[in-house]
Design a protein around this motif. Structure first.
Motif, PDB file in Angstrom:
ATOM      1  N   VAL A  64       0.866  -1.181   0.000  1.00  0.00           N
ATOM      2  CA  VAL A  64       0.000   0.000   0.000  1.00  0.00           C
ATOM      3  C   VAL A  64       0.899   1.226   0.000  1.00  0.00           C
ATOM      4  CG1 VAL A  64      -1.946  -1.133   1.117  1.00  0.00           C
ATOM      5  CG2 VAL A  64      -0.225  -0.022   2.529  1.00  0.00           C
ATOM      6  N   GLN A  66       0.977   5.176   0.990  1.00  0.00           N
ATOM      7  CA  GLN A  66       0.263   6.171   1.776  1.00  0.00           C
ATOM      8  C   GLN A  66       1.230   7.249   2.237  1.00  0.00           C
ATOM      9  OE1 GLN A  66      -1.390   4.509   5.458  1.00  0.00           O
ATOM     10  NE2 GLN A  66       0.067   2.851   5.304  1.00  0.00           N
ATOM     11  N   PRO A  79       1.027  -4.132   4.144  1.00  0.00           N
ATOM     12  CA  PRO A  79      -0.101  -3.829   5.032  1.00  0.00           C
ATOM     13  C   PRO A  79       0.312  -4.033   6.489  1.00  0.00           C
ATOM     14  CG  PRO A  79      -0.783  -5.281   3.249  1.00  0.00           C
ATOM     15  CD  PRO A  79       0.709  -5.171   3.171  1.00  0.00           C
ATOM     16  N   GLU A 100      -6.933  -2.927   4.666  1.00  0.00           N
ATOM     17  CA  GLU A 100      -6.098  -2.119   3.779  1.00  0.00           C
ATOM     18  C   GLU A 100      -6.103  -2.577   2.332  1.00  0.00           C
ATOM     19  OE1 GLU A 100      -2.167  -1.425   5.312  1.00  0.00           O
ATOM     20  OE2 GLU A 100      -2.950  -0.452   7.123  1.00  0.00           O
ATOM     21  N   THR A 101      -6.274  -3.874   2.085  1.00  0.00           N
ATOM     22  CA  THR A 101      -6.173  -4.380   0.707  1.00  0.00           C
ATOM     23  C   THR A 101      -7.452  -5.012   0.190  1.00  0.00           C
ATOM     24  OG1 THR A 101      -5.462  -6.632   1.274  1.00  0.00           O
ATOM     25  CG2 THR A 101      -3.743  -4.921   1.136  1.00  0.00           C
ATOM     26  N   ALA A 138     -11.608  -3.477   0.094  1.00  0.00           N
ATOM     27  CA  ALA A 138     -10.813  -2.800   1.117  1.00  0.00           C
ATOM     28  C   ALA A 138     -11.700  -1.851   1.909  1.00  0.00           C
ATOM     29  CB  ALA A 138      -9.661  -2.039   0.470  1.00  0.00           C
ATOM     30  N   LEU A 146      -5.002   5.423   0.977  1.00  0.00           N
ATOM     31  CA  LEU A 146      -3.947   4.587   0.445  1.00  0.00           C
ATOM     32  C   LEU A 146      -4.341   3.972  -0.877  1.00  0.00           C
ATOM     33  CD1 LEU A 146      -5.123   1.569   1.404  1.00  0.00           C
ATOM     34  CD2 LEU A 146      -4.071   2.268   3.523  1.00  0.00           C
ATOM     35  N   GLU A 147      -3.320   3.497  -1.562  1.00  0.00           N
ATOM     36  CA  GLU A 147      -3.496   2.846  -2.853  1.00  0.00           C
ATOM     37  C   GLU A 147      -2.818   1.488  -2.785  1.00  0.00           C
ATOM     38  OE1 GLU A 147      -3.265   5.302  -6.577  1.00  0.00           O
ATOM     39  OE2 GLU A 147      -1.421   4.116  -6.776  1.00  0.00           O
ATOM     40  N   VAL A 148      -3.507   0.448  -3.235  1.00  0.00           N
ATOM     41  CA  VAL A 148      -2.992  -0.917  -3.194  1.00  0.00           C
ATOM     42  C   VAL A 148      -2.337  -1.253  -4.525  1.00  0.00           C
ATOM     43  CG1 VAL A 148      -3.595  -3.358  -2.880  1.00  0.00           C
ATOM     44  CG2 VAL A 148      -4.830  -1.588  -1.614  1.00  0.00           C
TER      45      VAL A 148
END
Length: 186
Positions: A64, A66, A79, A100-101, A138, A146-148
């Motif tokens: 992730v 962030q 994560p 998170e994912t 997520a 955040l970006e996975v």
């Protein structure tokens, strides 16, 4: 596990002065007696502990990205998150991975537990490896943006060289993954 040398250089706490109590951490200053009888002060950050997950999908690892305010930049990390009171680390790892994912794992195995900065903090991170993943949705915390991404080992190594990955838990996970790919055991 106890070792004969656990108390070899013990510093006996003579007094503790609480300095700050936050939502996640607290800070205290301890006056200690050193093994030679003299005294010193120790600034100690207390932390509830955390988990981190090396989540593998085929030949890729979930990360992730962030923003990390203490560093004033975005970071690519595995994560991770803090333990809730009374929460078992494996449950926390499953929770953080899902939040998170969006992924869930049928297999979470503890790789290692390690202290992040034992010179001033008691934070203990439990690093798990997860595979046999199934995708869901997520649900990051309301203050998490955040970006996975799923990256290869080569991409992870490149991110380390670039400084996009620069935290200890993620670097440790990348090197553990590298050892596993080479057929080694941890």
């Amino acid at each position: 596990m106890s070792h004969k040398t656990d108390k070899k250089f013990e510093e006996i706490t003579l007094s503790t002065e609480p300095i700050f109590q936050g939502k996640i951490i607290s800070l205290q200053v301890d006056t200690v007696q050193l093994p030679n009888g003299s005294t010193a002060t120790r600034e100690i950050v207390r932390h509830p502990g955390a988990v981190a997950v090396l989540a593998l999908i085929g030949d890729k690892m979930l990360v992730v990205e962030q923003y990390r305010k203490p560093m004033e930049k975005s970071q690519v990390e595995i994560p991770a998150g803090k333990l809730d009171p009374g929460e078992h680390p494996q449950e926390a790892a499953a929770r953080e991975l899902a939040e998170e994912t969006g992924y869930r794992s049928a297999s979470l195995k503890l790789l290692s537990s390690f202290y992040t900065s034992p010179g001033f903090a008691d934070e203990l991170i439990h690093l798990y490896v997860a595979d046999d993943l199934s995708q869901g949705e997520a649900r990051p915390d309301e203050d998490e943006f955040l970006e996975v991404e799923a990256i290869t080992l080569e991409q992870a190594q490149h991110y380390i060289r670039e400084g996009r990955i620069s935290d200890a838990k993620t670097i440790m996970a990348v090197y553990a993954w590298q050892i596993m790919k080479l057929g080694g055991t941890l």
